[in-house]
Scaffold this active site. Structure first.
Site, PDB file in Angstrom:
ATOM      1  N   ASP A  13       0.073   0.435  -4.509  1.00  0.00           N
ATOM      2  CA  ASP A  13      -0.095   1.678  -3.744  1.00  0.00           C
ATOM      3  C   ASP A  13       1.241   2.339  -3.461  1.00  0.00           C
ATOM      4  O   ASP A  13       2.291   1.691  -3.464  1.00  0.00           O
ATOM      5  CB  ASP A  13      -0.806   1.397  -2.411  1.00  0.00           C
ATOM      6  CG  ASP A  13      -0.029   0.401  -1.549  1.00  0.00           C
ATOM      7  OD1 ASP A  13       0.548  -0.546  -2.104  1.00  0.00           O
ATOM      8  OD2 ASP A  13       0.017   0.584  -0.313  1.00  0.00           O
ATOM      9  N   GLU A  14       1.182   3.624  -3.200  1.00  0.00           N
ATOM     10  CA  GLU A  14       2.302   4.406  -2.656  1.00  0.00           C
ATOM     11  C   GLU A  14       3.647   4.028  -3.289  1.00  0.00           C
ATOM     12  O   GLU A  14       4.574   3.643  -2.579  1.00  0.00           O
ATOM     13  CB  GLU A  14       2.378   4.181  -1.135  1.00  0.00           C
ATOM     14  CG  GLU A  14       1.127   4.617  -0.424  1.00  0.00           C
ATOM     15  CD  GLU A  14       1.120   4.266   1.070  1.00  0.00           C
ATOM     16  OE1 GLU A  14       0.629   5.074   1.849  1.00  0.00           O
ATOM     17  OE2 GLU A  14       1.613   3.177   1.437  1.00  0.00           O
TER      18      GLU A  14
HETATM   19  C1  ACM Z   1      -2.654   1.496   1.803  1.00  0.00           C
HETATM   20  O1  ACM Z   1      -3.217   1.770   2.874  1.00  0.00           O
HETATM   21  N1  ACM Z   1      -1.425   1.923   1.542  1.00  0.00           N
HETATM   22  C2  ACM Z   1      -3.324   0.704   0.780  1.00  0.00           C
END
Ligand code: ACM
Ligand code: ZN
Length: 773
Positions: free
Chosen positions: A331-332
């Site tokens: 993620d991110e």
């Molecule tokens: C997330 O909440 N960055 C998976």
């Protein structure tokens, strides 16, 4: 009402039709069992002479017998003997030969002689034992208790029932992690997702890379609340040795909970980079992150050492975690460093990765990384899970998607034949606020996920085929702990929302009912009390419901509670007491007022609900929006802007509405010609949340609703790097004049600015209370 009837009334009810309901009710706990049938016959009497039977040579059932004996000691203060010699009378019999295709199913029968808890596997038996434990805890503590005759067959709706815990942002002790696992077991959750690494801390010992825990597990200080650039000066950290990891994994396993570790890669890696700077594109100057948000510094994927590192880490983790799944994050992950890094660009060229209409070359580089790690883990018998961003640039061939930004990525994943676990932040982020009264809550990351919203969550989206539906293996709630520092606060954020999640993942959707759940929850809360858990008490407090009556130009406030005690309120700013007005029907509000209310009885007073209502020429007037707010932040639509309530920085609690990609334009009908000289509107900016204000604020007025005259126009600047969350009051002051209509235009910034980790993406525009004077 259940279980509190006196024995005389109980006897009477047993012989009446109502008695049937009351007997069933005895076993209605959380999660609600799929089938509970009361049967005729005398109850089973549980007392200190009752024995627990588990068959010889069955260590699994023996362990469950030990748990049951401990549970009964806590619930009833009696210590039952465990035996492996068959007993015909006065015994609780544990078995695991129930024929059912669902391995976690169980059959539970009670009659005068025996309680038999028979699981399809020992896991099923364990859940039957949990049911018994819960109904005992919900009753008064008595050394002798009658269990009505019953036949229950029960099974979980989903095979994956998860709870996550972020121990990277704030470390949690082994002792607390065990308590957390106990709570999962109490709620029939079978998967513990342990978020072990992040920018702010690396929490697992890796012998090949000792600096990960010597350096990466500690930060010098931590950002204070949401104050960007302000730090507390206090070191924070901690990590688990491999021995401790094994201990926790075994503890969970005994409770039929699988522990899935998460090593979040290739972003969220600043703690690792601080330990081994050569793994980053820049190669130096890293420090374990002491603030919140997303760092641009990520693993360098042009450097083979990165892969050696990751493989080294997983090689040590594999023997510690018997789970089939490993979570590899994804993620991110900003792509900024890779765009500038010669090594990453060489890698992109070598791999022949090319930008196309959907994905950048750097997104494809991330996919390369995820696929490569997946291949490594697959070869060792492990499957990978990744956050939904791993779809961008192409999903790794066998990966399971954890869909967090919405359920959309989960839908895409199952359409591509991948498994999905639904964890949408809109419904199951337990780091979000759980009350609209955010001012009196502990500081939270934002968002709004109250109990009712969690309960309403349906993990299987509409429109999927039968085969696609099967690929949604379950759901999970996430507990990110940037703002959750203590064990007590973690419990507060999790309970009782976990009870709602429990029913989402266990009980079939057609058997769910929120009102019925609340009734059962008020009994279930006694379990939290007995187990000394710190839980949120909102359902026992005052819960407001707001309406805007534009027809009559008034606001309507309804107050509710699940408590059995009444609500008392005041409108003069004083504290409500038993002598105040007792609430019986909705309050009509047509002038500025502060309402205070509380649930009060002779020996209990809830937290005080306080709401200030402002009243001006715009309040409760008809309003038309040119563009619809986005679903997630629609709330009461345009009426949210004229409801007398001013939003705070808790931007998701219903006081603000938001547009995404669309401009804001609203027209308010003042109903008759009036003198006006001032129009204002609030906007909220929070770059970390992709929220930027409008680029302009224009006010136009009209007498006929057709011809509008501009009275104000100003250009606004976009937020700068380092700006924290902020409310701005946009105000137009002009020469007093007559108008019947007021139009506000506030066009959106099309793109997130260059300095931001999501540069170029669309922004959100948040607006609230419009005042006209
Ligand atoms: C997330 O909440 N960055 C998976
Ligand atoms: Zn690089």
């Amino acid at each position: 009402m259940k279980k509190h009837i006196s024995s005389l009334v109980f006897l009477f009810l047993c012989f009446s039709v109502l008695g049937q309901t009351s007997k069933d009710d005895f076993y209605k706990t959380i999660p609600l069992a799929q089938n509970i049938n009361s049967v005729s016959g005398k109850p089973f009497v549980l007392s200190s002479i009752t024995k627990i039977y588990s068959p010889k040579n069955n260590a699994g059932l023996k362990q469950i017998a030990v748990f049951l004996s401990e549970y009964i000691e806590i619930a009833n203060g009696i210590k039952l003997q465990i035996t492996n010699s068959p007993v015909k009378e006065n015994a609780i019999v544990l078995e695991n030969n129930f024929k059912d295709k669902n391995s976690e199913a169980y059959n539970f029968t009670a009659n005068q002689n025996q309680v038999v808890i028979n699981g399809a596997t020992s896991a099923g038996t364990f859940y039957g034992v949990q049911l018994l434990r819960k109904v005992l805890l919900e009753n008064e503590t008595k050394s002798q208790i009658e269990l009505p005759a019953v036949e229950i067959t029960d099974y979980p709706r989903f095979a994956y029932r998860g709870m996550h815990l972020d121990v990277a942002r704030h470390f949690a002790s082994v002792e607390f992690v065990k308590k957390y696992i106990d709570l999962l077991a109490l709620h029939n959750i079978n998967t513990f997702h342990w978020h072990l690494t992040d920018d702010q801390g690396w929490r697992v010992e890796i012998k090949k890379y000792p600096k990960l825990t010597q350096i990466g597990a500690f930060r010098n200080e931590t950002q204070v609340g949401k104050q960007v650039g302000v730090y507390d000066g206090k070191p924070h950290g901690g990590f688990y040795t491999q021995e401790q990891i094994k201990e926790v994994v075994a503890y969970a396993q005994k409770r039929f909970i699988t522990t899935i570790p998460e090593i979040d890669l290739p972003g969220h890696m600043v703690a690792a980079l601080s330990s081994y700077p050569e793994l980053g594109c820049v190669g130096e100057g890293y420090e374990v992150y002491k603030k919140w948000g997303v760092s641009d510094d990520v693993l360098c994927l042009g450097n083979e050492k990165t892969f050696t590192f990751l493989e080294g880490v997983f090689t040590e983790l594999i023997p510690l975690f018997p789970a089939k799944y490993f979570h590899i994050g994804g993620d991110e992950c900003p792509k900024k460093r890779w765009e500038k890094c010669p090594k990453c660009q060489t890698k992109i060229a070598e791999l022949g990765l090319k930008k196309d209409s959907k994905h950048s070359a750097e997104e494809k580089l991330q996919s390369y990384c995820m696929s490569r790690i997946e291949k490594f883990l697959n070869a060792k018998g492990k499957q990978v899970i990744g956050w939904d961003e791993i779809l961008e640039g192409g999903i790794a061939p066998n990966a399971t998607i954890m869909s967090w930004r919405s359920t959309q990525a989960g839908i895409e994943a199952v359409k591509q034949g991948h498994k999905a676990i639904m964890t949408p932040s809109s419904h199951v982020y337990f780091d979000y606020y759980q009350s609209t009264d955010a001012a009196s809550e502990p500081l939270a990351i934002g968002g709004f996920t109250n109990l009712e919203r969690v309960y309403s969550f349906e993990p299987i989206p509409n429109g999927l085929t039968e085969d696609e539906r099967k690929l949604v293996i379950g759901a999970q709630a996430n507990v990110w702990r940037e703002y959750i520092k203590s064990d007590a606060q973690t419990e507060y954020m999790v309970l009782p929302r976990l009870a709602a999640l429990s029913e989402v993942v266990w009980t079939n959707a057609d058997k769910k009912n929120y009102g019925n759940f609340l009734n059962r929850l008020s009994d279930f809360l006694k379990i939290y009390d007995k187990l000394k858990c710190n839980y949120a008490k909102h359902i026992l407090e005052v819960s407001p419901e707001y309406k805007v009556d534009t027809e009559n130009g008034q606001l309507i406030l309804s107050l509710k509670t699940s408590s059995k005690s009444p609500i008392y309120y005041t409108i003069d700013g004083s504290e409500p007491t038993l002598q105040s007005k007792k609430y019986s029907e909705s309050l009509i509000i047509n002038s500025a007022v502060t309402v205070k209310a509380a649930v009060i009885s002779e020996n209990y007073k809830s937290k005080i609900f306080t709401k200030k209502f402002e009243f001006n020429k715009a309040t409760a007037k008809p309003i038309v929006l040119e563009n619809e707010p986005v679903d997630r932040y629609r709330f009461n639509g345009g009426k949210t802007l004229v409801d007398g309530r001013t939003g705070t920085t808790a931007f998701s609690t219903g006081d603000w509405i938001a547009l995404y990609k669309d401009d804001f334009e609203a027209t308010i009908d003042l109903k008759f010609l009036q003198q006006i000289k001032e129009v204002s509107m609030n906007t909220f900016t929070s770059p970390n949340d992709w929220i930027f204000g409008p680029k302009q604020f224009q006010v136009l007025i009209s007498k006929d609703g057709i011809n509008f005259t501009p009275v104000h126009s100003e250009d606004l600047k976009i937020a700068e790097k380092g700006d924290g969350p902020k409310i701005t009051n946009l105000k137009a002051v002009f020469v007093e004049q007559e108008a019947k209509y007021v139009k506000i235009k506030a066009p959106i910034f099309e793109k997130i600015p260059e300095w931001h980790y999501s540069a170029g993406q669309p922004t959100f525009l948040f607006v609230d209370e419009i005042t006209i004077n």
